[in-house]
Design a protein around this motif. Structure first.
Motif, PDB file in Angstrom:
ATOM      1  N   SER A  42       0.830  -1.206   0.000  1.00  0.00           N
ATOM      2  CA  SER A  42       0.000   0.000   0.000  1.00  0.00           C
ATOM      3  C   SER A  42       0.865   1.257   0.000  1.00  0.00           C
ATOM      4  O   SER A  42       0.445   2.313  -0.476  1.00  0.00           O
ATOM      5  N   VAL A  43       2.055   1.141   0.529  1.00  0.00           N
ATOM      6  CA  VAL A  43       2.984   2.285   0.523  1.00  0.00           C
ATOM      7  C   VAL A  43       3.581   2.471  -0.862  1.00  0.00           C
ATOM      8  O   VAL A  43       3.638   3.587  -1.403  1.00  0.00           O
ATOM      9  N   LEU A  44       4.003   1.358  -1.465  1.00  0.00           N
ATOM     10  CA  LEU A  44       4.683   1.436  -2.763  1.00  0.00           C
ATOM     11  C   LEU A  44       3.698   1.653  -3.919  1.00  0.00           C
ATOM     12  O   LEU A  44       4.086   2.111  -4.989  1.00  0.00           O
ATOM     13  N   GLY A  45       2.443   1.255  -3.710  1.00  0.00           N
ATOM     14  CA  GLY A  45       1.474   1.329  -4.798  1.00  0.00           C
ATOM     15  C   GLY A  45       1.439   0.084  -5.644  1.00  0.00           C
ATOM     16  O   GLY A  45       0.682   0.007  -6.615  1.00  0.00           O
ATOM     17  N   GLU A  46       2.219  -0.901  -5.308  1.00  0.00           N
ATOM     18  CA  GLU A  46       2.245  -2.179  -6.012  1.00  0.00           C
ATOM     19  C   GLU A  46       2.901  -3.216  -5.110  1.00  0.00           C
ATOM     20  O   GLU A  46       3.636  -2.867  -4.180  1.00  0.00           O
ATOM     21  N   TYR A  47       2.605  -4.486  -5.396  1.00  0.00           N
ATOM     22  CA  TYR A  47       3.214  -5.543  -4.587  1.00  0.00           C
ATOM     23  C   TYR A  47       4.690  -5.682  -4.959  1.00  0.00           C
ATOM     24  O   TYR A  47       5.024  -5.810  -6.133  1.00  0.00           O
ATOM     25  N   PRO A  48       5.572  -5.663  -3.964  1.00  0.00           N
ATOM     26  CA  PRO A  48       6.995  -5.845  -4.267  1.00  0.00           C
ATOM     27  C   PRO A  48       7.303  -7.304  -4.575  1.00  0.00           C
ATOM     28  O   PRO A  48       6.520  -8.209  -4.245  1.00  0.00           O
ATOM     29  N   ASP A  49       8.422  -7.518  -5.222  1.00  0.00           N
ATOM     30  CA  ASP A  49       8.908  -8.880  -5.437  1.00  0.00           C
ATOM     31  C   ASP A  49       9.150  -9.508  -4.068  1.00  0.00           C
ATOM     32  O   ASP A  49       9.894  -8.958  -3.256  1.00  0.00           O
ATOM     33  N   PRO A 184      -0.886 -12.231  -4.844  1.00  0.00           N
ATOM     34  CA  PRO A 184      -1.799 -11.128  -5.203  1.00  0.00           C
ATOM     35  C   PRO A 184      -2.730 -11.486  -6.358  1.00  0.00           C
ATOM     36  O   PRO A 184      -3.866 -11.013  -6.392  1.00  0.00           O
ATOM     37  N   GLU A 185      -2.264 -12.326  -7.282  1.00  0.00           N
ATOM     38  CA  GLU A 185      -3.089 -12.655  -8.440  1.00  0.00           C
ATOM     39  C   GLU A 185      -4.179 -13.661  -8.091  1.00  0.00           C
ATOM     40  O   GLU A 185      -5.177 -13.755  -8.812  1.00  0.00           O
ATOM     41  N   ASN A 186      -3.983 -14.426  -7.054  1.00  0.00           N
ATOM     42  CA  ASN A 186      -4.962 -15.421  -6.621  1.00  0.00           C
ATOM     43  C   ASN A 186      -4.881 -15.537  -5.106  1.00  0.00           C
ATOM     44  O   ASN A 186      -4.037 -16.249  -4.566  1.00  0.00           O
TER      45      ASN A 186
END
Length: 267
Positions: A42-49, A184-186
């Motif tokens: 939520s901080v980065l705006g995307e899921y990190p690796d 995140p995708e599932n």
């Protein structure tokens, strides 16, 4: 070693057990790694690796309380429409459920990542509102900084999760199974892992405080540390009482972790 240190405060939070849906919904006593990954996303705006960072943390709360949380159960409505009225498509019923809430949460999060500078900037200007736990559990950062942590011979562990490899080294703490990573995708694909939830403080012994593999100093001491474990401490935390030089030790976690600790459960 330079790491990111983030201090967060909130009013309320809750880390619900995903598989307990009926009756009272208890909270995990500490944030699961999957929750912290969601917070970072939520901080980065995307899921990190998941393999791009590791983290350590300390979490406390002032008290816990049960409160009613309203859940709307929505189902498809196949009833025939009444004459002159539009056909219904859904039906909903209200289900009050007791949920355990943690009052006044405090989180200190340490992150070790090659993207230190950009993550530092992201935490100072997060992509989404700061929340911990539920989306309505708003919180705020009181400090975001890059610090230099130090190697040490001894320290103290407190209010954190310990990897399961620590189980034979510490008598305090509760064994607990937690979600480590959610795809995140599932979101039905979840990896669980075993941990020790440490709600108090234990000291890690100096080398001369281990006699025959048993701690000989005063206080609550661990039976050493797992093999090849590098001890890093936060030099800006208070020293423990007693022998000088013990500060908060950082227990690093990853979202991948050893296969021996991971548990895959059916969806």
């Amino acid at each position: 070693m330079r790491v990111l240190k983030v201090e967060l405060e909130g009013t309320m939070t809750s880390f619900r057990h995903p598989y307990l849906l009926v009756g009272r919904q208890p909270s995990f006593p500490l944030p699961p790694p999957a929750t912290l990954n969601g917070h970072i996303a939520s901080v980065l705006g995307e899921y990190p690796d998941p393999a791009s960072f590791r983290f350590a943390f300390a979490f406390t709360h002032l008290a816990s309380v049960d409160d009613y949380e309203h859940t709307w159960n929505i189902e498809r409505d196949d009833r025939k429409p009444r004459k002159g009225r539009a056909a219904p498509n859904i039906t909903a019923s209200l289900s009050p459920t007791l949920r355990e809430l943690l009052f006044r949460p405090r989180l200190t999060l340490y992150i070790d990542t090659p993207e230190l500078e950009s993550w530092h900037a992201a935490f100072r200007s997060p992509a989404f509102p700061v929340a911990l736990g539920r989306s309505q559990d708003l919180a705020s950062y009181t400090s975001v900084q890059i610090i230099e942590v130090q190697r040490a011979e001894a320290g103290y562990l407190e209010h954190t999760l310990l990897p399961w490899a620590f189980r034979t080294h510490v008598t305090d703490g509760q064994g607990i199974l937690m979600p480590r990573h959610i795809q995140p995708e599932n979101r039905q694909q979840m990896t669980w892992a075993r941990y020790v939830a440490l709600m108090g403080r234990v000291l890690t012994p100096f080398p001369d405080e281990l006699a025959g593999g048993r701690p000989s100093g005063g206080g609550s001491l661990t039976y050493g540390l797992p093999e090849d474990y590098d001890l890093w401490v936060d030099p800006f935390t208070p020293e423990a009482r007693g022998r000088a030089g013990r500060r908060r030790a950082l227990v690093w976690h990853t979202l991948t972790g050893p296969d021996s600790e991971g548990v895959r459960l059916g969806a």
